[in-house]
Structures are given as C-alpha cells and as structure tokens.
Design a protein around this motif. Structure first.
Motif, mmCIF file in Angstrom:
data_model
loop_
_atom_site.group_PDB
_atom_site.id
_atom_site.type_symbol
_atom_site.label_atom_id
_atom_site.label_comp_id
_atom_site.label_asym_id
_atom_site.label_seq_id
_atom_site.Cartn_x
_atom_site.Cartn_y
_atom_site.Cartn_z
ATOM 1 N N PRO A 109 50.785 63.695 64.117
ATOM 2 C CA PRO A 109 51.117 64.077 65.493
ATOM 3 C C PRO A 109 49.966 64.868 66.114
ATOM 4 O O PRO A 109 49.417 65.774 65.492
ATOM 5 C CB PRO A 109 52.363 64.948 65.320
ATOM 6 C CG PRO A 109 52.976 64.494 64.036
ATOM 7 C CD PRO A 109 51.821 64.127 63.156
ATOM 8 N N MET A 110 49.577 64.504 67.331
ATOM 9 C CA MET A 110 48.504 65.164 68.073
ATOM 10 C C MET A 110 47.146 65.023 67.373
ATOM 11 O O MET A 110 46.254 65.850 67.550
ATOM 12 C CB MET A 110 48.834 66.645 68.312
ATOM 13 C CG MET A 110 50.152 66.879 69.021
ATOM 14 S SD MET A 110 50.478 68.620 69.381
ATOM 15 C CE MET A 110 49.210 68.962 70.625
ATOM 16 N N GLY A 111 46.984 63.981 66.582
ATOM 17 C CA GLY A 111 45.763 63.815 65.804
ATOM 18 C C GLY A 111 44.492 63.793 66.643
ATOM 19 O O GLY A 111 43.474 64.402 66.272
ATOM 20 N N ALA A 112 44.514 63.103 67.766
ATOM 21 C CA ALA A 112 43.318 63.032 68.620
ATOM 22 C C ALA A 112 42.956 64.403 69.163
ATOM 23 O O ALA A 112 41.772 64.787 69.200
ATOM 24 C CB ALA A 112 43.553 62.049 69.762
ATOM 25 N N GLU A 113 43.971 65.157 69.585
ATOM 26 C CA GLU A 113 43.721 66.511 70.107
ATOM 27 C C GLU A 113 43.171 67.434 69.018
ATOM 28 O O GLU A 113 42.289 68.255 69.269
ATOM 29 C CB GLU A 113 45.011 67.107 70.672
ATOM 30 C CG GLU A 113 45.542 66.408 71.921
ATOM 31 C CD GLU A 113 46.505 65.292 71.613
ATOM 32 O OE1 GLU A 113 47.318 64.958 72.495
ATOM 33 O OE2 GLU A 113 46.461 64.728 70.490
ATOM 34 N N ALA B 76 39.486 69.264 69.152
ATOM 35 C CA ALA B 76 39.403 70.720 69.256
ATOM 36 C C ALA B 76 38.758 71.382 68.053
ATOM 37 O O ALA B 76 38.238 72.497 68.157
ATOM 38 C CB ALA B 76 40.809 71.298 69.441
ATOM 39 N N GLY B 77 38.784 70.716 66.891
ATOM 40 C CA GLY B 77 38.344 71.359 65.656
ATOM 41 C C GLY B 77 37.000 70.866 65.168
ATOM 42 O O GLY B 77 36.451 69.877 65.663
ATOM 43 N N GLN C 53 45.931 82.534 68.376
ATOM 44 C CA GLN C 53 45.099 81.820 67.400
ATOM 45 C C GLN C 53 45.753 80.536 66.873
ATOM 46 O O GLN C 53 45.188 79.871 66.010
ATOM 47 C CB GLN C 53 44.765 82.742 66.212
ATOM 48 C CG GLN C 53 43.621 83.712 66.494
ATOM 49 C CD GLN C 53 44.028 84.797 67.476
ATOM 50 O OE1 GLN C 53 45.096 85.390 67.335
ATOM 51 N NE2 GLN C 53 43.188 85.069 68.451
ATOM 52 N N ASP C 54 46.918 80.187 67.380
ATOM 53 C CA ASP C 54 47.565 78.948 66.940
ATOM 54 C C ASP C 54 46.653 77.742 67.168
ATOM 55 O O ASP C 54 45.967 77.648 68.190
ATOM 56 C CB ASP C 54 48.858 78.704 67.736
ATOM 57 C CG ASP C 54 49.999 79.603 67.307
ATOM 58 O OD1 ASP C 54 49.918 80.221 66.227
ATOM 59 O OD2 ASP C 54 50.988 79.685 68.062
ATOM 60 N N GLY C 55 46.696 76.798 66.214
ATOM 61 C CA GLY C 55 45.990 75.553 66.413
ATOM 62 C C GLY C 55 46.638 74.717 67.506
ATOM 63 O O GLY C 55 47.790 74.949 67.890
ATOM 64 N N VAL C 56 45.906 73.715 67.993
ATOM 65 C CA VAL C 56 46.425 72.891 69.095
ATOM 66 C C VAL C 56 47.668 72.098 68.677
ATOM 67 O O VAL C 56 48.421 71.624 69.531
ATOM 68 C CB VAL C 56 45.346 71.919 69.626
ATOM 69 C CG1 VAL C 56 44.177 72.679 70.219
ATOM 70 C CG2 VAL C 56 44.870 70.972 68.537
ATOM 71 N N TRP C 57 47.894 71.973 67.364
ATOM 72 C CA TRP C 57 49.044 71.238 66.842
ATOM 73 C C TRP C 57 50.336 72.041 66.903
ATOM 74 O O TRP C 57 51.413 71.528 66.608
ATOM 75 C CB TRP C 57 48.786 70.844 65.386
ATOM 76 C CG TRP C 57 48.364 72.016 64.549
ATOM 77 C CD1 TRP C 57 49.166 72.916 63.887
ATOM 78 C CD2 TRP C 57 47.023 72.445 64.325
ATOM 79 N NE1 TRP C 57 48.410 73.867 63.253
ATOM 80 C CE2 TRP C 57 47.087 73.599 63.509
ATOM 81 C CE3 TRP C 57 45.770 71.968 64.710
ATOM 82 C CZ2 TRP C 57 45.943 74.281 63.084
ATOM 83 C CZ3 TRP C 57 44.632 72.645 64.287
ATOM 84 C CH2 TRP C 57 44.726 73.785 63.491
ATOM 85 N N ALA C 58 50.238 73.307 67.287
ATOM 86 C CA ALA C 58 51.390 74.201 67.250
ATOM 87 C C ALA C 58 52.617 73.674 68.001
ATOM 88 O O ALA C 58 53.740 73.842 67.523
ATOM 89 C CB ALA C 58 50.998 75.588 67.774
ATOM 90 N N PRO C 59 52.479 73.039 69.176
ATOM 91 C CA PRO C 59 53.685 72.580 69.876
ATOM 92 C C PRO C 59 54.545 71.628 69.056
ATOM 93 O O PRO C 59 55.765 71.582 69.241
ATOM 94 C CB PRO C 59 53.119 71.892 71.125
ATOM 95 C CG PRO C 59 51.815 72.581 71.371
ATOM 96 C CD PRO C 59 51.257 72.858 70.011
ATOM 97 N N HIS C 60 53.921 70.873 68.163
ATOM 98 C CA HIS C 60 54.708 69.945 67.345
ATOM 99 C C HIS C 60 55.334 70.631 66.130
ATOM 100 O O HIS C 60 56.484 70.347 65.776
ATOM 101 C CB HIS C 60 53.837 68.780 66.860
ATOM 102 C CG HIS C 60 54.594 67.797 65.998
ATOM 103 N ND1 HIS C 60 55.411 66.819 66.528
ATOM 104 C CD2 HIS C 60 54.680 67.673 64.645
ATOM 105 C CE1 HIS C 60 55.954 66.129 65.549
ATOM 106 N NE2 HIS C 60 55.530 66.624 64.381
#
Length: 236
Positions: free
Chosen positions: A42-46, A50-51, A183-190
């Motif tokens: 999930p959100m792999g492209a993002e 970002a990383g 500091q949450d990663g962009v994957w946090a919403p999932h």
C-alpha cells in the motif's frame, strides 16, 4: 529498535519521541526494501518517492548522529527490510533492542492490512538472524522485550528497558498526543490508524486470536522462532 510489523513498534516510537533528549526515525529502509524486492505494498509509489532507495546511503545515515544532534537517536527498524544482499555488519556498531510479539497476534493483524503474508513478510526469520549476529558480537544475549509485557505494565517495562539502555526513564514516555507524529513515514495513513487515535499504550491483550487456515503453516514456522527468542526477553 528491531521488530516485525503489527508489533507495537509505532507506539514504542511515539513513546520515545516524547523524550526531550530523543529524536526518532521511522523505518529508514522501507523505500530501499520496496525497490529491491518489487513488492506491491500500500502506498508503495509514495514510499519510494519519499524515501532513500540506496541501502548503503541509509546505513551511512543510521550510523551517524541524528540530524537534530540529540543524545538519543531512536531508529524504528523493520526486520523484514533486512533482505539478503543488504549489509548487516553496521548493526554491530549500534545499541540493539528486539521487540517481539506472539506470531498469532502478528499474523491476525497483518492479514487484515495486507493479506496472505509469508514468513519473510512478518520478519521472524530475519529477527532471529539479527539476534544471532548481535549475540556473536557481544558474547551475550541482546535486549529483547515483548509487546505483551509492555501493554500489561507500560511503566514497569519502560523503566526496565531504559535501565538496560543506561538512559533515565522519563514519565513523558507513557503518553502522547492523539493524531500522529511529525516523524511518521508517508505510509502512516494506511498502517497507523489505531495508534493515531491513541494517547498511550492500550491495556493488556485478551486471548490469542484465531489465525486463518491458509496461514497456519506460516504460524507454525514463526512460532518455532518466537519460542526460541522468548526466553531472552526482559522480565519485571
């Protein structure tokens, strides 16, 4: 801090983030892991956008001082990100803690977020390998702490953990503001919905959940590893 997914790892990061002497880093190797494996997350492209996707660059950053220059640099690492081909020798220079959880709870939780996990998805094999590596270097068992013990007695276990890390316990570690961490990663919403809605560690867990029949073979493999590691855990 090394753990597999669905293992109280985000709550522990939030706990340490409340310390004024500490800066945290959320899953530094996630983008590099996805690039190397090609896994569909999930959100792999993002995540990859970002990383840092070069694992050697991540290692250089992990082994240096934190960007804010605080005395404690807390890195939340996922053991499954340490795939074959990624250098692990840098781990020998770190202070390592291993956060474990009963595999039935891990699998039942992970299956709801990303179905049909394999043993490598949940990081038990890699965690055992990292523990063996640290044991070889230090000549003694590393620091291992069980998420169930933390949930049952947060202050007691955090005090014990801090004692083993030779840092003072801070009562601020017992709670955090609702709504996430900068500091949450962009994957946090999932992945972080439950902890975003929390303000501290949840209470003791109930009975072990049922694990889907198609995951029983993974459970058996993970259980064997967990049973080998569990005797090393900190006891209050």
């Amino acid at each position: 801090m090394w753990s597999g997914p669905r293992n109280l790892s985000t709550a522990m990061m939030y706990s340490f983030a409340q310390r004024p002497d500490t800066e945290v880093w959320d899953e530094p190797f996630y983008a590099a892991y996805l690039k190397a494996t090609g896994l569909d997350h999930p959100m792999g492209a993002e995540i990859q956008a970002a990383g840092e996707r070069d694992p050697d660059a991540v290692i250089n950053a992990c082994t240096g001082a934190g960007p804010l220059g605080k005395s404690v640099f807390y890195q939340k690492h996922m053991t499954q990100h340490m795939i074959d081909g990624v250098d692990r020798s840098w781990v020998k220079r770190m202070t390592n803690v291993f956060l474990i959880r009963d595999p039935a709870r891990v699998l039942a939780s992970y299956d709801k977020k990303r179905g049909n996990p394999t043993l490598d998805d949940i990081g038990f094999r890699q965690q055992a390998e990292l523990i063996d590596l640290v044991c070889e270097v230090d000549g003694r068992a590393p620091i291992v702490i069980d998420s169930a013990d933390i949930r049952e007695a947060p202050e007691t276990m955090l005090r014990l953990l801090c004692q083993n890390l030779s840092i003072p316990f801070d009562p601020k570690m017992l709670s955090w503001p609702k709504g996430g961490n900068p500091q949450d990663g962009v994957w946090a919403p999932h992945w972080y919905g439950a902890v975003w809605n929390s303000t501290g560690f949840a209470g003791a867990e109930g009975p072990l959940p049922d694990v889907s029949e198609h995951l029983k073979h993974v459970l058996e493999q993970a259980q064997e590893i967990y049973d080998r590691i569990a005797p090393l855990k900190l006891k209050s």
